[in-house]
Design a protein around this motif. Structure first.
Motif, short mmCIF file in Angstrom:
data_model
loop_
_atom_site.label_atom_id
_atom_site.label_comp_id
_atom_site.label_asym_id
_atom_site.label_seq_id
_atom_site.Cartn_x
_atom_site.Cartn_y
_atom_site.Cartn_z
N THR A 46 6.68 -13.04 11.71
CA THR A 46 5.58 -11.90 10.94
C THR A 46 5.23 -10.61 11.52
OG1 THR A 46 3.89 -13.03 11.89
CG2 THR A 46 3.88 -13.57 10.02
N ALA B 206 -4.17 4.58 4.04
CA ALA B 206 -4.63 2.75 3.57
C ALA B 206 -3.17 2.03 5.02
CB ALA B 206 -4.15 2.48 2.34
N VAL B 207 -3.71 1.23 5.57
CA VAL B 207 -2.41 0.45 6.17
C VAL B 207 -2.51 -0.91 5.88
CG1 VAL B 207 -1.01 0.26 8.30
CG2 VAL B 207 -1.73 2.31 7.59
N ARG B 208 -2.07 -1.92 5.99
CA ARG B 208 -2.62 -3.28 5.53
C ARG B 208 -2.46 -4.15 6.99
NH1 ARG B 208 -3.31 -7.23 1.46
NH2 ARG B 208 -3.14 -5.83 -0.08
N ARG B 209 -4.15 -4.22 7.61
CA ARG B 209 -3.72 -4.73 9.10
C ARG B 209 -3.06 -6.21 8.92
NH1 ARG B 209 -6.31 -0.38 9.51
NH2 ARG B 209 -4.99 2.20 11.41
N ASN B 210 -3.26 -7.52 7.65
CA ASN B 210 -3.62 -8.80 7.72
C ASN B 210 -2.52 -8.76 7.20
OD1 ASN B 210 -4.38 -7.36 5.45
ND2 ASN B 210 -5.90 -9.13 4.56
N ALA B 211 -2.29 -9.80 7.77
CA ALA B 211 -0.88 -10.84 7.11
C ALA B 211 -0.62 -11.10 5.89
CB ALA B 211 -0.49 -11.32 7.94
N VAL B 212 0.25 -10.99 5.05
CA VAL B 212 -0.20 -11.96 3.53
C VAL B 212 0.36 -13.04 3.46
CG1 VAL B 212 0.52 -11.61 1.36
CG2 VAL B 212 0.03 -9.77 2.45
N PRO C 98 -6.14 2.60 -3.94
CA PRO C 98 -6.20 3.14 -2.50
C PRO C 98 -6.94 4.22 -1.73
CG PRO C 98 -4.42 2.76 -3.93
CD PRO C 98 -5.22 2.18 -5.06
N LYS C 99 -6.53 4.06 -0.60
CA LYS C 99 -7.08 5.34 0.48
C LYS C 99 -5.59 5.77 -0.12
CE LYS C 99 -10.99 3.66 2.77
NZ LYS C 99 -11.94 3.16 4.01
N ARG D 165 1.72 -11.71 -5.28
CA ARG D 165 1.70 -10.79 -4.37
C ARG D 165 3.50 -11.85 -3.82
NH1 ARG D 165 -3.18 -10.99 -0.16
NH2 ARG D 165 -4.08 -8.76 -0.62
#
Length: 142
Positions: A121, A12-18, A8-9, A110
């Protein structure tokens, strides 16, 4: 170095909901399914293995098919405890991995214990590099 996918960068920022809906216990599993079939025929080690799985946090999300997978593994675990071998251990490890046996398995699947309410969320605080669009609109933005 071996791994699953590219590294991963750093930023990195996860913008999509898991989506964790597959972990919700929406199916009532009969109690008889959660018990080791013919328990007295197994060694103490196999019974302890079963009890460990039955009392684990991930078992709260198990469906009937997951419990059947454990039932199918029990004779193999029993055979392994009686005569250890790398082939039986590899098969056990592979099946347990699919059920989330180790921390790495649960991360890959996950699986996590969430204390958030169902359907909520919204994070408590936005990350530093994300703009608050409501505040932006209130200040005269688009």
């Amino acid at each position: 170095m071996a791994g699953r996918g590219p590294a991963p960068k750093d930023n990195a920022v996860r913008r999509n909901a898991v989506d964790l809906s597959h972990l919700e216990g929406d199916e009532d599993v009969p109690d008889r399914t959660k018990k080791l079939f013919k328990r007295d025929g197994y060694s103490v080690a196999t019974q302890r293995w079963w009890d460990t799985w039955a009392d684990s946090e991930q078992s709260e999300a198990f469906k009937a098919t997951d419990w059947m997978r454990l039932q199918m593994l029990a004779p193999l675990v029993e055979a392994y405890f009686r005569r250890p071998g790398h082939n039986a251990l590899a098969e056990i490890r592979q099946n347990e991995s699919l059920l989330g046996a180790t921390v790495t398995d649960r991360m890959r699947l996950r699986m996590n214990k969430t204390d958030t309410k169902k359907g909520d969320t919204t994070p408590d605080k936005l990350p530093e590099n994300v703009a608050d669009m409501d505040l932006y609109r209130q200040l005269g933005g688009a």
